[in-house]
Design a protein around this motif. Structure first.
Motif, PDB file in Angstrom:
ATOM      1  N   PRO A  70       0.805  -1.227   0.000  1.00 19.77           N
ATOM      2  CA  PRO A  70       0.000   0.000   0.000  1.00 19.77           C
ATOM      3  C   PRO A  70       0.836   1.274   0.000  1.00 19.77           C
ATOM      4  O   PRO A  70       0.426   2.289  -0.584  1.00 19.77           O
ATOM      5  CB  PRO A  70      -0.821  -0.122   1.291  1.00 19.77           C
ATOM      6  N   ALA A  71       2.017   1.253   0.633  1.00 24.52           N
ATOM      7  CA  ALA A  71       2.839   2.467   0.741  1.00 24.52           C
ATOM      8  C   ALA A  71       3.291   2.980  -0.622  1.00 24.52           C
ATOM      9  O   ALA A  71       3.594   4.172  -0.774  1.00 24.52           O
ATOM     10  CB  ALA A  71       4.052   2.193   1.625  1.00 24.52           C
ATOM     11  N   SER A  72       3.331   2.108  -1.625  1.00 23.75           N
ATOM     12  CA  SER A  72       3.741   2.522  -2.972  1.00 23.75           C
ATOM     13  C   SER A  72       2.544   2.746  -3.886  1.00 23.75           C
ATOM     14  O   SER A  72       2.698   2.763  -5.110  1.00 23.75           O
ATOM     15  CB  SER A  72       4.663   1.462  -3.586  1.00 23.75           C
ATOM     16  N   ASN A  73       1.358   2.938  -3.299  1.00 22.74           N
ATOM     17  CA  ASN A  73       0.134   3.005  -4.112  1.00 22.74           C
ATOM     18  C   ASN A  73      -0.020   1.712  -4.916  1.00 22.74           C
ATOM     19  O   ASN A  73      -0.466   1.730  -6.069  1.00 22.74           O
ATOM     20  CB  ASN A  73       0.141   4.218  -5.044  1.00 22.74           C
ATOM     21  N   TYR A  74       0.367   0.605  -4.289  1.00 17.99           N
ATOM     22  CA  TYR A  74       0.258  -0.728  -4.909  1.00 17.99           C
ATOM     23  C   TYR A  74       1.025  -0.806  -6.223  1.00 17.99           C
ATOM     24  O   TYR A  74       0.630  -1.514  -7.142  1.00 17.99           O
ATOM     25  CB  TYR A  74      -1.217  -1.107  -5.094  1.00 17.99           C
ATOM     26  N   SER A  75       2.145  -0.078  -6.300  1.00 17.30           N
ATOM     27  CA  SER A  75       2.953  -0.057  -7.522  1.00 17.30           C
ATOM     28  C   SER A  75       4.126  -1.019  -7.477  1.00 17.30           C
ATOM     29  O   SER A  75       4.951  -1.041  -8.389  1.00 17.30           O
ATOM     30  CB  SER A  75       3.472   1.371  -7.769  1.00 17.30           C
ATOM     31  N   PHE A  76       4.230  -1.786  -6.398  1.00 17.69           N
ATOM     32  CA  PHE A  76       5.146  -2.919  -6.326  1.00 17.69           C
ATOM     33  C   PHE A  76       4.350  -4.113  -5.821  1.00 17.69           C
ATOM     34  O   PHE A  76       3.516  -3.982  -4.926  1.00 17.69           O
ATOM     35  CB  PHE A  76       6.328  -2.639  -5.382  1.00 17.69           C
ATOM     36  N   GLY A  77       4.611  -5.273  -6.419  1.00 14.33           N
ATOM     37  CA  GLY A  77       3.887  -6.464  -6.010  1.00 14.33           C
ATOM     38  C   GLY A  77       2.491  -6.530  -6.611  1.00 14.33           C
ATOM     39  O   GLY A  77       2.208  -5.955  -7.665  1.00 14.33           O
ATOM     40  N   ASP A  89      11.374   8.848  -0.624  1.00 13.11           N
ATOM     41  CA  ASP A  89      10.207   9.240   0.171  1.00 13.11           C
ATOM     42  C   ASP A  89       9.177   9.974  -0.680  1.00 13.11           C
ATOM     43  O   ASP A  89       7.963   9.821  -0.474  1.00 13.11           O
ATOM     44  CB  ASP A  89      10.636  10.128   1.344  1.00 13.11           C
ATOM     45  N   ALA A  90       9.660  10.784  -1.627  1.00 13.69           N
ATOM     46  CA  ALA A  90       8.750  11.577  -2.460  1.00 13.69           C
ATOM     47  C   ALA A  90       8.061  10.730  -3.522  1.00 13.69           C
ATOM     48  O   ALA A  90       6.932  11.017  -3.933  1.00 13.69           O
ATOM     49  CB  ALA A  90       9.513  12.722  -3.120  1.00 13.69           C
ATOM     50  N   HIS A  91       8.729   9.651  -3.965  1.00 13.55           N
ATOM     51  CA  HIS A  91       8.202   8.862  -5.083  1.00 13.55           C
ATOM     52  C   HIS A  91       8.300   7.367  -4.789  1.00 13.55           C
ATOM     53  O   HIS A  91       9.014   6.620  -5.479  1.00 13.55           O
ATOM     54  CB  HIS A  91       8.964   9.198  -6.369  1.00 13.55           C
ATOM     55  N   PRO A  92       7.546   6.891  -3.801  1.00 14.86           N
ATOM     56  CA  PRO A  92       7.611   5.457  -3.452  1.00 14.86           C
ATOM     57  C   PRO A  92       7.077   4.557  -4.561  1.00 14.86           C
ATOM     58  O   PRO A  92       7.376   3.360  -4.581  1.00 14.86           O
ATOM     59  CB  PRO A  92       6.739   5.365  -2.197  1.00 14.86           C
ATOM     60  N   GLU A  93       6.294   5.115  -5.480  1.00 14.69           N
ATOM     61  CA  GLU A  93       5.763   4.307  -6.590  1.00 14.69           C
ATOM     62  C   GLU A  93       6.882   3.819  -7.514  1.00 14.69           C
ATOM     63  O   GLU A  93       6.720   2.814  -8.205  1.00 14.69           O
ATOM     64  CB  GLU A  93       4.763   5.123  -7.415  1.00 14.69           C
ATOM     65  N   TYR A  94       8.012   4.543  -7.531  1.00 10.30           N
ATOM     66  CA  TYR A  94       9.120   4.187  -8.416  1.00 10.30           C
ATOM     67  C   TYR A  94      10.346   3.669  -7.674  1.00 10.30           C
ATOM     68  O   TYR A  94      11.063   2.820  -8.187  1.00 10.30           O
ATOM     69  CB  TYR A  94       9.534   5.401  -9.256  1.00 10.30           C
ATOM     70  N   GLU A 120       7.554  21.444 -15.186  1.00  8.80           N
ATOM     71  CA  GLU A 120       7.122  20.176 -14.600  1.00  8.80           C
ATOM     72  C   GLU A 120       8.148  19.073 -14.823  1.00  8.80           C
ATOM     73  O   GLU A 120       8.616  18.858 -15.939  1.00  8.80           O
ATOM     74  CB  GLU A 120       5.779  19.759 -15.209  1.00  8.80           C
ATOM     75  N   THR A 121       8.475  18.366 -13.732  1.00 11.81           N
ATOM     76  CA  THR A 121       9.332  17.191 -13.825  1.00 11.81           C
ATOM     77  C   THR A 121       8.462  15.951 -14.046  1.00 11.81           C
ATOM     78  O   THR A 121       7.250  15.980 -13.834  1.00 11.81           O
ATOM     79  CB  THR A 121      10.150  16.991 -12.549  1.00 11.81           C
ATOM     80  N   PHE A 122       9.126  14.858 -14.399  1.00  8.66           N
ATOM     81  CA  PHE A 122       8.384  13.609 -14.546  1.00  8.66           C
ATOM     82  C   PHE A 122       7.772  13.190 -13.217  1.00  8.66           C
ATOM     83  O   PHE A 122       6.650  12.663 -13.177  1.00  8.66           O
ATOM     84  CB  PHE A 122       9.290  12.497 -15.081  1.00  8.66           C
ATOM     85  N   GLY A 123       8.472  13.434 -12.122  1.00  8.06           N
ATOM     86  CA  GLY A 123       7.941  13.087 -10.812  1.00  8.06           C
ATOM     87  C   GLY A 123       6.680  13.863 -10.472  1.00  8.06           C
ATOM     88  O   GLY A 123       5.708  13.302  -9.950  1.00  8.06           O
ATOM     89  N   GLN A 124       6.683  15.158 -10.753  1.00  5.99           N
ATOM     90  CA  GLN A 124       5.499  15.980 -10.478  1.00  5.99           C
ATOM     91  C   GLN A 124       4.318  15.545 -11.336  1.00  5.99           C
ATOM     92  O   GLN A 124       3.186  15.454 -10.849  1.00  5.99           O
ATOM     93  CB  GLN A 124       5.841  17.457 -10.745  1.00  5.99           C
ATOM     94  N   PHE A 125       4.587  15.274 -12.595  1.00  6.58           N
ATOM     95  CA  PHE A 125       3.528  14.795 -13.477  1.00  6.58           C
ATOM     96  C   PHE A 125       2.979  13.459 -12.982  1.00  6.58           C
ATOM     97  O   PHE A 125       1.762  13.252 -12.922  1.00  6.58           O
ATOM     98  CB  PHE A 125       4.074  14.660 -14.900  1.00  6.58           C
TER      99      PHE A 125
END
Length: 326
Positions: free
Chosen positions: A57-64, A100-105, A308-313
Motif C-alpha cells: 500500500p505504501a507505494s500506491n500498490y505499484s510494487f507487487g 520518500d517523495a516517489h515510493p511508486e518508483y 514540470e518534472t516527470f515526478g510531479q507529473f
C-alpha cells in the motif's frame, strides 16, 4: 528501422496509430512470453490471503500484487489484477528524499517466495522477459531519436539516454479475470472498453507483449487457446480519432507512446489512447486474458517541460487513479 517507419507510427498524421510492431525477435522470446504469462494466471489463482502477502500500500500498490485498488472509469477496477516490479533495478540508488517523495518508483521489488507453491520461478521469468523487452525498447529509442529530436521542447534531451539510465522502469504483468456471469452483455451493447477503460500510459514508451488467452486445464496448468472472439482485445484511437483493433502477432513486440513523451514534445508526439474489450462468448467459456507491459520513462527529477518534472507529473496521475493525496 527507418525514419519513415517511425514517423508513420508515431507521427501526427491522422492515420498514424501511435504504435509500432517489432518483428524478427529471437526464437527464445516465444518461450519467455508463454512462461511468464502463464505465471500471471497461476498467481491470480492463488488464495487471496497469499496474494495479499505480496501487496504494498505504501507505494500506491505499484510494487507487487494489486487488485481492485486502481480507479478506472470512476470505480475500483476489479476486472484485472496486476503484478508490478522493476526488472532492471531491484533496489534503487537515489537519495532517501527521492525515495520518500516517489515510493511508486523507488521502492524495492517484492517477489513471491521462491518456494511458493504454483509460482516457483516467477521472479526469474519476470526479470528475463522484462529485461528483454527493455533491451528492444532501448534499441527502438535509438531509432526514434532523430525523429523525436525534431519535436523535443528541449533539444538536449536524448530519448535513449533517458530510458536506458532511468531507475523508474516499471513492468506490469496483467491477468484479466473472466467476466462474471451477471456482467454479460449482448455484443452490440457491450462498450468497447469493457475489460479495461480508455486511458493513456504516463510513460515515454510502453513495450507490449501479444496477449495470451488461457482456459483452465487439468490441475494447475492452464491451456493456451486462440482468441475466442474477433472482437476481443486491444483497441486504440488513431491520431485522427478512428477506433482501430490492434492485433500484435505472438512472436512480435509492440511499442506505443505515452504522456511523458507528449509533454516533452509540447504535444507534437501524442500519447496513444487505448482500451481492452471483452468480446463475445468469453463469459461462458471461463477464459482469462494475460499480457505484459513495460513502461519506460525518465527519472523523477527529469524536466519534461520548463515547469514540470516527470515526478510531479506522475504524482498527479497516481492521485487520479488511486484517489490519494500526499
Amino acid at each position: 528501422m527507418t525514419h519513415w517507419v517511425v514517423e508513420q507510427a508515431f507521427g501526427s498524421h491522422p492515420k498514424s496509430l501511435g504504435i509500432i510492431i517489432v518483428r524478427d525477435l529471437p526464437a527464445s522470446y516465444a518461450s519467455q512470453r508463454e512462461k511468464l504469462l502463464k505465471f500471471a494466471y497461476k498467481f491470480a489463482k492463488l488464495d487471496e490471503s497469499i496474494r495479499e502477502k505480496y501487496t504494498n500500500p505504501a507505494s500506491n500498490y505499484s510494487f507487487g500484487w494489486s487488485h481492485g485498488k486502481e480507479i478506472m472509469n470512476g470505480k475500483p477496477d476489479v476486472l484485472k489484477g496486476s503484478y508490478y516490479a522493476n526488472p532492471i533495478v531491484d533496489a534503487p540508488t537515489v537519495s532517501q528524499k527521492e525515495k520518500d517523495a516517489h515510493p511508486e518508483y523507488y521502492g524495492n521489488n517484492i517477489w513471491p517466495d521462491p518456494d511458493q507453491k504454483g509460482v516457483e520461478g516467477f521472479k526469474n521469468a519476470f526479470k528475463d522477459l522484462g529485461q528483454f523487452v527493455f533491451r528492444v525498447g532501448c534499441e527502438l529509442a535509438v531509432a526514434c531519436q532523430p525523429f523525436a529530436l525534431a519535436h523535443f521542447s528541449d533539444t538536449s534531451i536524448s530519448l535513449p539516454n533517458l530510458i536506458s539510465t532511468s531507475q523508474t522502469t516499471k513492468a506490469r504483468l496483467l491477468h484479466y479475470f473472466p467476466p462474471a456471469s451477471g456482467d454479460a452483455e449482448p455484443s452490440g451493447d457491450e462498450p468497447v472498453d469493457s475489460w479495461c477503460g480508455f486511458h493513456l500510459d504516463h510513460s515515454m514508451l510502453t513495450g507490449l507483449c501479444s496477449a495470451m488467452y488461457l482456459q483452465e486445464g487439468d490441475g494447475f496448468e492452464p491451456v493456451v487457446i486462440p482468441s475466442p472472439s474477433a472482437a476481443s482485445g486491444l483497441y486504440i484511437r488513431t491520431r485522427g480519432g478512428d477506433l482501430i483493433k490492434v492485433s500484435i502477432p505472438p512472436d512480435c513486440l509492440a511499442f506505443q507512446t505515452g504522456e511523458a513523451l507528449e509533454i516533452a514534445t509540447g504535444g507534437k508526439l501524442r500519447a496513444t489512447p487505448h482500451c481492452v474489450r471483452v468480446g463475445d462468448n468469453l463469459n461462458a467459456q471461463n477464459i482469462s486474458r494475460e499480457t505484459f507491459a513495460l513502461f519506460m520513462q525518465p527519472n523523477t527529477d527529469q524536466h519534461l517541460s520548463l515547469s514540470e518534472t516527470f515526478g510531479q507529473f506522475s504524482q498527479k496521475v497516481f492521485q487520479e487513479h488511486y484517489k490519494k493525496s500526499r
